[in-house]
Structure formats: C-alpha cells, structure tokens
Write a protein that holds these residues in place. Structure first.
Motif, PDB file in Angstrom:
ATOM      1  N   MET A   1       0.843  -1.189   0.000  1.00  0.00           N
ATOM      2  CA  MET A   1       0.000   0.000   0.000  1.00  0.00           C
ATOM      3  C   MET A   1       0.883   1.245   0.000  1.00  0.00           C
ATOM      4  O   MET A   1       1.817   1.342   0.782  1.00  0.00           O
ATOM      5  CB  MET A   1      -0.885  -0.048   1.248  1.00  0.00           C
ATOM      6  N   THR A  18       0.295   2.980  -7.958  1.00  0.00           N
ATOM      7  CA  THR A  18      -0.246   1.825  -7.239  1.00  0.00           C
ATOM      8  C   THR A  18      -0.277   0.592  -8.132  1.00  0.00           C
ATOM      9  O   THR A  18       0.125  -0.505  -7.716  1.00  0.00           O
ATOM     10  CB  THR A  18      -1.659   2.128  -6.688  1.00  0.00           C
ATOM     11  N   GLU A  19      -0.746   0.746  -9.370  1.00  0.00           N
ATOM     12  CA  GLU A  19      -0.810  -0.396 -10.295  1.00  0.00           C
ATOM     13  C   GLU A  19       0.574  -0.968 -10.556  1.00  0.00           C
ATOM     14  O   GLU A  19       0.768  -2.181 -10.527  1.00  0.00           O
ATOM     15  CB  GLU A  19      -1.468   0.030 -11.610  1.00  0.00           C
ATOM     16  N   LYS A  20       1.543  -0.094 -10.815  1.00  0.00           N
ATOM     17  CA  LYS A  20       2.902  -0.572 -11.084  1.00  0.00           C
ATOM     18  C   LYS A  20       3.539  -1.180  -9.836  1.00  0.00           C
ATOM     19  O   LYS A  20       4.188  -2.218  -9.906  1.00  0.00           O
ATOM     20  CB  LYS A  20       3.764   0.557 -11.642  1.00  0.00           C
ATOM     21  N   TYR A  21       3.346  -0.532  -8.712  1.00  0.00           N
ATOM     22  CA  TYR A  21       3.897  -1.022  -7.440  1.00  0.00           C
ATOM     23  C   TYR A  21       3.394  -2.438  -7.146  1.00  0.00           C
ATOM     24  O   TYR A  21       4.162  -3.306  -6.730  1.00  0.00           O
ATOM     25  CB  TYR A  21       3.520  -0.061  -6.309  1.00  0.00           C
ATOM     26  N   ASN A  22       2.122  -2.672  -7.372  1.00  0.00           N
ATOM     27  CA  ASN A  22       1.533  -3.984  -7.086  1.00  0.00           C
ATOM     28  C   ASN A  22       2.054  -5.086  -8.001  1.00  0.00           C
ATOM     29  O   ASN A  22       1.945  -6.273  -7.661  1.00  0.00           O
ATOM     30  CB  ASN A  22       0.012  -3.913  -7.158  1.00  0.00           C
ATOM     31  N   LYS A  23       2.627  -4.732  -9.137  1.00  0.00           N
ATOM     32  CA  LYS A  23       3.139  -5.726 -10.086  1.00  0.00           C
ATOM     33  C   LYS A  23       4.641  -5.971  -9.951  1.00  0.00           C
ATOM     34  O   LYS A  23       5.155  -6.914 -10.524  1.00  0.00           O
ATOM     35  CB  LYS A  23       2.850  -5.271 -11.523  1.00  0.00           C
ATOM     36  N   ASP A  25       8.488  -6.234  -7.805  1.00  0.00           N
ATOM     37  CA  ASP A  25       9.177  -6.596  -6.569  1.00  0.00           C
ATOM     38  C   ASP A  25      10.159  -5.488  -6.223  1.00  0.00           C
ATOM     39  O   ASP A  25      10.428  -4.597  -7.041  1.00  0.00           O
ATOM     40  CB  ASP A  25       9.947  -7.909  -6.764  1.00  0.00           C
ATOM     41  N   THR A  35       9.047   2.820  -9.656  1.00  0.00           N
ATOM     42  CA  THR A  35       8.028   2.786 -10.699  1.00  0.00           C
ATOM     43  C   THR A  35       8.291   3.958 -11.631  1.00  0.00           C
ATOM     44  O   THR A  35       8.573   5.069 -11.175  1.00  0.00           O
ATOM     45  CB  THR A  35       6.604   2.885 -10.126  1.00  0.00           C
ATOM     46  N   GLY A  54       5.354   2.182   2.697  1.00  0.00           N
ATOM     47  CA  GLY A  54       4.524   2.805   1.675  1.00  0.00           C
ATOM     48  C   GLY A  54       4.830   4.264   1.378  1.00  0.00           C
ATOM     49  O   GLY A  54       4.159   4.891   0.563  1.00  0.00           O
TER      50      GLY A  54
END
Length: 124
Positions: A1, A18-23, A25, A35, A54
């Motif tokens: 998060m 957020t989208e890139k972070y979630n994909k 490592d 990102t 975060g």
C-alpha cells in the motif's frame, strides 16, 4: 500500500503508481520499488516506494534533461541509481549520457556521484 500524501507526484499519479507497485518486486536499495512512466518523447520519470511503510520518494530530477532521461537502471541490492539519456550526435553516433546517483538511507535523499558519456553505436 502506498501513502499518496507522502509525495506530490504520488498524489497526482496515485493510480499509475499503485498499479505498477503492485506488479513489481523490490528493485532498488534492498527496500524500494521504483516505478516509472513516460513523460514525453524519449523521457521517463518516476518515484520509488518504500516497501516497508509505503512512503513515496522522488527520483533525482535532472535539471539538464527535465526528467530522468530515456531510461533508469537500478539493482535490488545497490544504492546506486543510473539515469541514462540516449541521443544521436551530430556525427550520427548514438551516445548515452549516464548519470550516477547514490541513495542515502539515513537522510532519504539522492546525491549526484558522477557523469559519463559513452558511444554505444558508431556511425557506419
């Protein structure tokens, strides 16, 4: 998060980050997820997110380039970030202008280390 209020870019680009972070490592300095996104022709910009809490930090903005160059290189266990601007010289050679930045974990800031120009393709 991620915590969008921790950085002005994070507030502006909350969904993208957020989208890139979630994909991704961790890809920099043991704890950070870098990102990036395009900011124009041959230009990238971005932020890095501390995977522990975060908090979002800015990448080193290059005053000469107006962004972070053409692309960015990082390694998971390294505190050195490389920003690269690729251009064709007047003689037709393709050159990379590489700038090296060191992340200081104690003060949470980048320091400029050095710059080098490398010809990656000579004119044929």
């Amino acid at each position: 998060m991620i915590i969008p209020k921790s950085n002005p870019k994070a507030e502006l680009y909350r969904t993208l980050i957020t989208e890139k972070y979630n994909k991704l490592d961790v890809n920099f300095a043991s704890y950070y997820v870098i990102t990036t996104w395009g900011c124009g022709s041959g230009c990238v910009t971005g932020v890095m997110v501390d995977a522990r809490d975060g908090v979002v930090y800015s990448m080193p903005e290059d005053k000469d380039w107006g962004g972070n160059g053409t692309y960015i290189e990082s390694k998971q266990e390294s505190k050195i970030l490389k920003t690269i601007a690729v251009a064709r010289s007047s003689s037709g050679e393709i050159e990379e202008n590489r700038k090296y930045w060191e992340w200081n974990e104690n003060i949470k800031k980048f320091t400029f280390v050095k710059e080098e120009s490398v010809v990656v393709k000579k004119q044929e």
